[in-house]
Design a protein around this motif. Structure first.
Motif, short mmCIF file in Angstrom:
data_model
loop_
_atom_site.label_atom_id
_atom_site.label_comp_id
_atom_site.label_asym_id
_atom_site.label_seq_id
_atom_site.Cartn_x
_atom_site.Cartn_y
_atom_site.Cartn_z
N GLY A 100 10.90 -11.40 25.88
CA GLY A 100 10.85 -12.75 25.33
C GLY A 100 9.55 -13.00 24.61
N GLY A 101 9.60 -13.79 23.56
CA GLY A 101 8.39 -14.19 22.84
C GLY A 101 7.94 -15.56 23.30
N PHE A 102 6.66 -15.72 23.57
CA PHE A 102 6.12 -16.99 24.07
C PHE A 102 5.19 -17.60 23.02
CE2 PHE A 102 7.10 -14.52 27.82
CZ PHE A 102 7.76 -15.43 28.60
N LYS A 103 5.38 -18.86 22.79
CA LYS A 103 4.47 -19.61 21.94
C LYS A 103 3.44 -20.28 22.84
CE LYS A 103 7.94 -20.56 18.39
NZ LYS A 103 8.63 -21.62 17.60
N LEU A 104 2.22 -19.73 22.86
CA LEU A 104 1.22 -20.18 23.81
C LEU A 104 0.88 -21.65 23.66
CD1 LEU A 104 -1.13 -17.08 23.82
CD2 LEU A 104 0.70 -17.65 25.42
N LYS A 105 1.04 -22.20 22.44
CA LYS A 105 0.70 -23.62 22.26
C LYS A 105 1.75 -24.53 22.91
CE LYS A 105 -1.86 -23.03 17.93
NZ LYS A 105 -1.96 -23.44 16.51
N GLU A 106 2.93 -23.98 23.15
CA GLU A 106 4.01 -24.80 23.65
C GLU A 106 4.34 -24.52 25.12
OE1 GLU A 106 6.35 -24.92 19.37
OE2 GLU A 106 7.34 -24.21 21.17
N VAL A 107 4.01 -23.31 25.61
CA VAL A 107 4.38 -22.92 26.97
C VAL A 107 3.14 -22.56 27.77
CG1 VAL A 107 5.72 -21.32 28.36
CG2 VAL A 107 6.58 -22.05 26.13
N LYS A 108 3.02 -23.11 28.97
CA LYS A 108 1.93 -22.76 29.88
C LYS A 108 2.45 -21.73 30.88
CE LYS A 108 -0.47 -27.19 29.64
NZ LYS A 108 -0.98 -28.34 30.43
N ILE A 109 1.78 -20.59 30.94
CA ILE A 109 2.17 -19.54 31.88
C ILE A 109 1.45 -19.79 33.19
CG2 ILE A 109 2.31 -17.07 32.28
CD1 ILE A 109 3.89 -18.09 29.88
N LYS A 110 2.20 -19.99 34.29
CA LYS A 110 1.61 -20.27 35.61
C LYS A 110 1.95 -19.15 36.57
CE LYS A 110 1.79 -25.30 35.20
NZ LYS A 110 2.25 -26.56 35.82
N ALA A 111 0.98 -18.79 37.40
CA ALA A 111 1.20 -17.75 38.40
C ALA A 111 2.16 -18.27 39.46
CB ALA A 111 -0.13 -17.35 39.05
N GLU A 112 2.94 -17.34 40.06
CA GLU A 112 3.83 -17.72 41.15
C GLU A 112 3.01 -18.20 42.34
OE1 GLU A 112 7.49 -15.09 41.66
OE2 GLU A 112 6.06 -13.75 40.67
N ARG A 113 3.45 -19.28 42.97
CA ARG A 113 2.73 -19.78 44.14
C ARG A 113 3.01 -18.91 45.36
NH1 ARG A 113 3.87 -25.73 45.25
NH2 ARG A 113 1.74 -25.81 46.03
N ILE A 114 4.26 -18.45 45.51
CA ILE A 114 4.63 -17.55 46.60
C ILE A 114 5.43 -16.39 46.03
CG2 ILE A 114 5.68 -17.36 48.88
CD1 ILE A 114 5.66 -20.35 49.11
N LYS A 115 5.06 -15.19 46.39
CA LYS A 115 5.76 -14.01 45.93
C LYS A 115 6.20 -13.20 47.14
CE LYS A 115 5.12 -9.86 43.08
NZ LYS A 115 4.17 -9.09 42.26
N SER A 116 7.43 -12.70 47.11
CA SER A 116 7.97 -11.93 48.22
C SER A 116 8.21 -10.50 47.79
CB SER A 116 9.29 -12.56 48.71
OG SER A 116 9.88 -11.77 49.71
N THR A 117 7.67 -9.56 48.59
CA THR A 117 7.89 -8.14 48.35
C THR A 117 8.14 -7.48 49.70
OG1 THR A 117 6.39 -8.19 46.46
CG2 THR A 117 7.00 -6.02 47.34
N GLY A 118 9.39 -7.12 49.97
CA GLY A 118 9.71 -6.54 51.27
C GLY A 118 9.41 -7.53 52.39
N ASP A 119 8.60 -7.09 53.37
CA ASP A 119 8.23 -7.94 54.50
C ASP A 119 6.91 -8.67 54.26
OD1 ASP A 119 10.44 -7.41 56.01
OD2 ASP A 119 9.55 -5.72 57.08
N THR A 120 6.47 -8.73 53.01
CA THR A 120 5.18 -9.36 52.70
C THR A 120 5.37 -10.57 51.79
OG1 THR A 120 4.02 -7.24 52.88
CG2 THR A 120 2.89 -9.02 51.71
N LEU A 121 4.84 -11.71 52.23
CA LEU A 121 4.78 -12.91 51.40
C LEU A 121 3.35 -13.06 50.91
CD1 LEU A 121 6.81 -15.57 53.43
CD2 LEU A 121 7.61 -14.10 51.59
N THR A 122 3.19 -13.29 49.62
CA THR A 122 1.86 -13.47 49.05
C THR A 122 1.74 -14.89 48.51
OG1 THR A 122 1.74 -11.12 48.44
CG2 THR A 122 0.22 -12.62 47.35
N TYR A 123 0.82 -15.65 49.12
CA TYR A 123 0.55 -17.02 48.71
C TYR A 123 -0.65 -17.04 47.77
CZ TYR A 123 3.37 -18.59 52.77
OH TYR A 123 4.36 -18.80 53.70
N SER A 124 -0.48 -17.61 46.61
CA SER A 124 -1.59 -17.76 45.67
C SER A 124 -2.50 -18.90 46.13
CB SER A 124 -1.07 -18.06 44.27
OG SER A 124 -2.10 -18.52 43.43
N VAL A 125 -3.78 -18.61 46.34
CA VAL A 125 -4.72 -19.66 46.76
C VAL A 125 -4.83 -20.73 45.69
CG1 VAL A 125 -7.14 -20.13 47.31
CG2 VAL A 125 -5.99 -18.16 48.34
N ALA A 126 -4.89 -20.30 44.43
CA ALA A 126 -5.00 -21.27 43.33
C ALA A 126 -3.77 -22.18 43.28
CB ALA A 126 -5.16 -20.54 42.01
N GLY A 127 -2.61 -21.66 43.71
CA GLY A 127 -1.39 -22.45 43.66
C GLY A 127 -1.31 -23.54 44.71
#
Length: 846
Positions: A100-127
Motif C-alpha cells: 500500500g502507498g501512504f500519503k504521510l500528510k494525510e495518514v498518521k502511522i501509529k505503533a500497535e499498543r498491544i502485540k501478540s506473538t505466540g505466548d508473548t504479549l508486548t505492551y507499548s509503553v508509549a501507547g
C-alpha cells in the motif's frame, strides 16, 4: 460432583467442536508475511477470533462453536488491508496482500499498543503512558489485564507473576518492587507478558504453569550505559520534612546492577519495595514467624501518607553476572531502618463473650525497625539441565515501646519480636534425549526468634524459639508419547523448640518434631488443547511432643485440568484434598502472651487439619480489542480447627483451647474485566469479589455457628480526553456482615465502607503540570460522617530534570474514625492523621 464433571465435559465438547482454518499470508511477489494479523469479525465489527502468522507466514484461525463471523480482515504494516466475506475463507487458503502507498500528510502511522506473538504479549509503553506517569509501575497499572497492588505486587489476569525480568535477565529475583517502582518509564520501550511461563527451560512443555512473567524491554539509549536518578525533597508541616533518593543502574547483556538509597518522613512506606513479591517455588516464603509482632494501629482505608508518621531509610543493592551462556550469579542485599510514631483510640467489643464486654484502649507508641537481608543465587539453566543454589539470610533488631491507657488505667508497653534466619534452596534436574526427566530438590531453613514482651501486669515474658525445617525430594518423569508418568519420593523434617519464661522464672522449654515421608505417583496427559494432571500424595507422618507420639497415614489426591479452548479463551479447574499436621505453635500448651493483654493456651495435642478445595477459572485475553477478563469461583472446607474458650480474667483476655473442633467452609467468587480504548488512552477496569464463610465459635461454653459475608467491588479508570488534561480515578466499596446463626442477638450490624479517588492533571504548557488529588471516604455509620482530603501540586519537567512543589492535606481532618468487623471482635477506632504539609522537590537524571 457429577455437575462439575458434566460442566467439564460440556466445555470439552464445545472446544473440540470449534472450526479451525489454516493457510498462509504472502505478499504479491510471494514473500511470506510474518506477524500479519488475521481477524474474524461479526457484522457489528466485534472480534470472534484472531491470530498472527508464524515465522513461516502460516496462520491458524479457530472459530468457536456457535460463533458466526461475517468477515475476515487480514492486515500487515506496509500493505493494504484486505477484507473478505467469511464464507470465502477455505482451509489451506493462501491470502495475498498488496503493498500500500501512504500519503504521510494525510495518514498518521501509529505503533500497535498491544502485540501478540505466540505466548508473548508486548505492551507499548508509549501507547499507554500519560503525562503524569513517572515510574514504569505507573504505566503498567494502565495496561489492560495487569494490576499493580498496594504492596507493589503485579498480577496478570488475577494471578501474581512468577518472574520480573529486565532485558530477559532475573536481576531482582522475588524483590522486584525496587525496580518496578523506581525505574523511570522514560527508559522502557515495552513491557512483555510471557504467558504460562516456565522459568526452567528443560521443563518447558512438561511442567505446566498458569502464571505469567514480566519482561522490561529497554530503549536503546538505556542499554549498556550507567544511568541514575537523584531526588532532593525538603518541606515543612508540624516538623521538618524530607524525601530523597539516589539511584544508579546499568543493564548489559552480561552484567546488570541496580543500587539505591532512599529516605523520607512524609508517610511513604519503603519496606514494600523489598518484599518477596513473586510466588516462590512450592510456597516457600522464608523464615517461620513467632508468637510476637510489632505494635500496630487499625490501619484506615486511606493512602499510607495520610496516617503514617515515619522516619524511613532504605538501602538496596542488586547485582547479576552472566557467567556463561546458560549460567548466572545474582547477589542482593538490602537494609531498612525506620521509626514510626502511632497514636490510636480503639474500642473493642468481644463477640465470643456472652455479655459482649467493651475494652477501650488509647495507645501512644513508637516502632523502631532495623531489618537486613542478603541473598546469593547461582543458576545454570540450559535446554537439557538445570541447577540452582539459593542462599538467604535475615536479621532484625525490631522494637516497640510506648504507653497504653487501658480502660483509663495507664500501663507501659514494650515488645521485641526479634528474628534471625538462614535458608538454603538447591534444585537440580536433567532431561534425557528421550524426554525423561530426573529432578532432585533439597531445601532447609533455620530460624531463631528471641523475644520479649512487657505484659499489662508489669511482668516481662521472654521467648526463646528455634525452628528448623528441611524438605527433600527425588523425582523421575517417564515420557510416554505426549504424556508423562511421574514418581516422586520425599522426606520432610521439622524441629521446633519453644521456650517461655516470666521475669526471673526458669525457662520452660518443649520440643515438637515432625517426620513426614511420602511417595507421590502422578500422571500428566496432553490431548489436543487439554492438559490433565492426576496425582496422589501418600505419606506417613510421625509427630512427637514431649513424651507423646502420634502416627498418621494420609492420602492427598488432586486433579487439575487446563484447556486453551480458543486463541482468546482459556479454562482451568483443580480439585484436591490435603492433610496438614498442626505445628508446634498450635500445640504448645504452656500459657503464652501474644500481646500485652492477650494470653493463649493450646491443648498440647497433636493433630491435623483436613481441607477439601476446588477452584475453576476462565480467562479471556483479546489484545486486538484490548479486552481482558477473568473469573474464579472457589470452594474450600477445612475441618479439624480448634475451638477456643474466651474469658476476661481481670484485665487479661485469655483464649484456651478446648477438645472441641469445627469445620470452616468458604464459598467465593472473584472476577475482573478491563478494557483499553484507543481514544484518549482510556482504560476502564471493574473488579468484584464475594465470599461466604461459615465457622463456629464458643460463647460461654456453647458452640455458636456463625456466618461472615464479605463483598468488595472496585471500579478504576484513566484517560486523557485532551492534550492538556488527564484523569485517573478509583472507587471501592467493602461490605461486611456477620451473623450469629445460633444466637441472633449476638450478631453485628453490617458495615459498608466507601472510598473514592479522583486525580486531575492539567498540562497548561510544555513541561508544566498541575495536579489535584482528591480522596473521599464514607460509611453507612452516620455518626462517623464523611472524610475528604485534597492535595495540590505544580511541577515543571525539562528533558533531564524536574522541579515540583506539593501541598498535602489542604482539605482534611486531624482524626479518622472507622468501625471494623471481624469473626470474633467488632472495633471502633480513631486514628491520628498527618497535618497540612508542603514539600519542594528537585529530581535529576544522572
Amino acid at each position: 460432583m457429577r455437575y462439575a464433571i458434566f460442566f467439564i465435559l460440556l466445555l470439552t465438547n464445545l472446544s473440540l467442536s470449534a472450526q479451525t482454518f489454516t493457510g498462509k499470508v504472502k505478499g504479491k511477489k510471494g514473500e511470506l508475511l510474518v506477524g500479519a494479523s488475521v481477524v474474524a469479525s461479526t457484522e457489528s465489527k466485534s472480534t470472534v477470533a484472531y491470530c498472527l502468522t508464524s515465522d513461516k507466514g502460516e496462520y491458524k484461525l479457530t472459530i468457536p462453536k456457535g460463533k458466526n463471523p461475517a468477515s475476515i480482515t487480514v492486515s500487515y504494516i506496509g500493505y493494504q488491508k484486505k477484507t473478505m466475506p467469511f464464507a470465502d475463507l477455505k482451509d489451506g487458503m493462501t491470502i495475498t496482500l498488496v503493498e500500500g502507498g501512504f500519503k504521510l500528510k494525510e495518514v498518521k502511522i501509529k505503533a500497535e499498543r498491544i502485540k501478540s506473538t505466540g505466548d508473548t504479549l508486548t505492551y507499548s509503553v508509549a501507547g499507554f503512558r500519560q503525562g503524569q506517569d513517572r515510574s514504569i509501575a505507573d504505566v503498567i497499572a494502565k495496561m489492560p489485564g495487569l494490576e499493580v497492588k498496594a504492596d507493589g505486587k503485579v498480577e496478570y489476569q488475577g494471578t501474581p507473576i512468577n518472574k520480573f525480568y529486565i532485558e530477559g535477565l532475573d536481576l531482582m529475583g522475588s524483590q522486584y518492587g525496587v525496580a518496578n517502582q523506581n525505574i523511570s518509564a522514560d527508559k522502557i520501550k515495552s513491557v512483555q507478558v510471557l504467558e504460562n511461563h516456565q522459568s526452567v527451560k528443560s521443563l518447558r512443555g512438561v511442567a505446566f504453569s498458569e502464571q505469567a512473567a514480566l519482561n522490561l524491554v529497554l530503549k536503546d539509549d538505556a542499554k549498556a550505559v550507567w544511568t541514575g536518578t537523584a531526588d532532593i525533597g525538603l518541606g515543612c508541616g508540624d516538623d521538618f520534612l524530607y524525601d530523597c533518593r539516589l539511584m544508579g543502574m546499568r543493564f548489559n547483556k552480561k552484567y546488570q546492577t541496580l543500587m539505591m538509597y532512599k529516605n523520607n518522613n512524609i508517610g511513604k512506606q519503603l519496606d514494600n519495595e523489598v518484599l518477596d513479591l513473586a510466588a516462590l517455588l512450592k510456597g516457600r516464603t522464608g523464615s517461620e514467624s513467632g508468637f510476637l509482632s510489632m505494635m500496630s494501629v487499625a490501619a484506615p482505608d486511606l493512602a499510607d501518607n495520610r496516617y503514617t508518621f515515619n522516619n524511613s531509610h532504605l538501602v538496596a543493592g542488586n547485582w547479576l553476572w552472566k557467567t556463561g551462556k546458560d549460567s548466572e550469579l545474582r547477589v542482593q542485599g538490602n537494609g531498612f531502618i525506620d521509626k514510626t510514631d502511632m497514636q490510636d483510640y480503639n474500642s473493642s467489643t468481644y463477640l465470643t463473650l456472652a455479655d459482649m464486654p467493651v475494652i477501650v484502649e488509647e495507645q501512644n507508641v513508637s516502632n523502631t525497625r532495623s531489618e537486613w537481608k542478603g541473598e546469593a543465587n547461582y543458576q545454570y539453566n540450559s535446554s537439557k539441565s538445570f541447577v540452582k543454589n539459593n542462599l538467604k539470610g535475615y536479621i532484625d533488631f525490631n522494637k516497640s515501646v510506648g504507653t497504653m491507657m487501658y480502660n483509663g488505667q495507664r500501663t507501659d508497653m514494650m515488645v521485641k519480636p526479634h528474628k534471625r534466619s538462614i535458608t538454603e534452596d538447591f534444585q537440580m534436574s536433567h532431561t534425557t534425549a528421550k524426554g525423561n526427566i530426573y529432578n532432585v530438590e533439597s531445601y532447609w531453613t533455620y530460624s531463631y526468634l528471641p523475644g520479649q514482651l512487657l505484659t499489662i501486669g508489669g511482668m516481662t515474658e521472654r521467648l526463646n524459639l528455634g525452628f528448623f525445617s528441611t524438605q527433600n525430594e527425588m523425582q523421575y518423569k517417564l515420557k510416554v508419547g505426549r504424556h508423562y508418568l511421574n514418581n516422586e519420593l520425599g522426606v520432610n523434617y521439622d524441629y521446633q523448640s519453644i521456650g517461655v519464661a516470666m521475669d526471673g522464672e526458669a525457662e520452660k522449654t518443649n520440643v515438637y518434631q515432625l517426620l513426614r515421608t511420602y511417595w507421590t505417583p502422578s500422571m500428566s496427559f496432553l490431548f489436543g488443547k487439554h492438559r490433565i494432571g492426576i496425582k496422589s500424595k501418600i505419606s506417613y507422618a510421625r509427630q512427637s511432643y514431649r513424651e507423646s507420639r502420634s502416627n498418621h497415614l494420609w492420602i492427598d489426591p488432586s486433579v487439575n485440568w487446563n484447556c486453551k479452548a480458543t486463541v482468546v479463551s482459556e479454562f482451568s479447574a483443580n480439585f484436591g484434598y490435603a492433610n496438614a499436621p498442626l505445628m508446634g505453635r498450635s500445640i504448645y500448651d504452656i500459657p503464652i502472651f501474644t500481646s500485652y493483654r492477650t494470653q493463649k493456651v493450646n491443648r498440647g495435642k497433636m493433630d491435623a487439619t483436613h481441607s477439601l478445595h476446588a477452584t475453576a477459572a476462565y480467562k479471556y485475553t483479546n489484545p486486538v480489542s484490548g479486552l481482558f477478563f477473568n473469573i474464579r469461583p472457589t470452594y474450600n472446607r477445612m475441618s479439624g480447627n480448634i475451638l477456643y474458650e474466651s474469658a476476661m480474667n481481670g484485665n487479661i483476655y485469655t483464649m484456651t483451647a478446648t477438645d472441641k473442633e469445627y469445620a470452616m467452609q468458604t464459598i467465593g467468587i472473584y472476577g475482573r474485566v478491563s478494557k483499553s480504548f484507543g481514544w484518549a488512552k482510556t482504560l476502564i477496569g471493574l473488579g468484584a469479589s464475594h465470599n461466604i464463610t461459615d465457622y463456629s465459635m464458643l460463647v460461654s461454653g456453647i458452640v455458636n455457628d456463625a456466618r461472615m459475608n464479605t463483598t468488595a467491588v472496585s471500579f478504576d479508570y484513566s484517560l486523557r480526553p485532551a492534550r492538556f488534561l488527564s484523569i485517573e480515578g478509583k472507587s471501592n466499596v467493602n461490605i461486611y456482615k456477620q451473623k450469629n446463626l445460633t444466637s441472633s442477638e449476638l450478631s453485628s450490624a453490617p458495615t459498608s465502607d466507601w472510598e473514592h479517588f479522583l486525580k486531575l492533571y492539567v498540562f497548561p504548557a510544555k513541561g508544566w503540570m498541575l495536579s489535584v488529588k482528591n480522596e473521599l471516604f464514607h460509611t453507612n455509620d452516620k455518626s462517623i460522617g464523611i472524610n475528604h482530603f485534597l492535595d495540590f501540586a505544580i511541577a515543571y519537567k525539562a528533558k533531564r530534570w524536574e522541579f515540583s512543589v506539593t501541598a498535602n492535606n489542604l482539605i482534611g481532618t486531624s482524626e479518622f474514625e472507622r468501625r471494623t468487623l471481624g469473626n470474633t471482635i467488632e472495633s471502633y477506632s480513631i486514628t491520628r492523621l498527618r497535618p497540612r504539609e508542603v514539600l519542594a522537590k528537585w529530581s535529576m537524571d544522572l
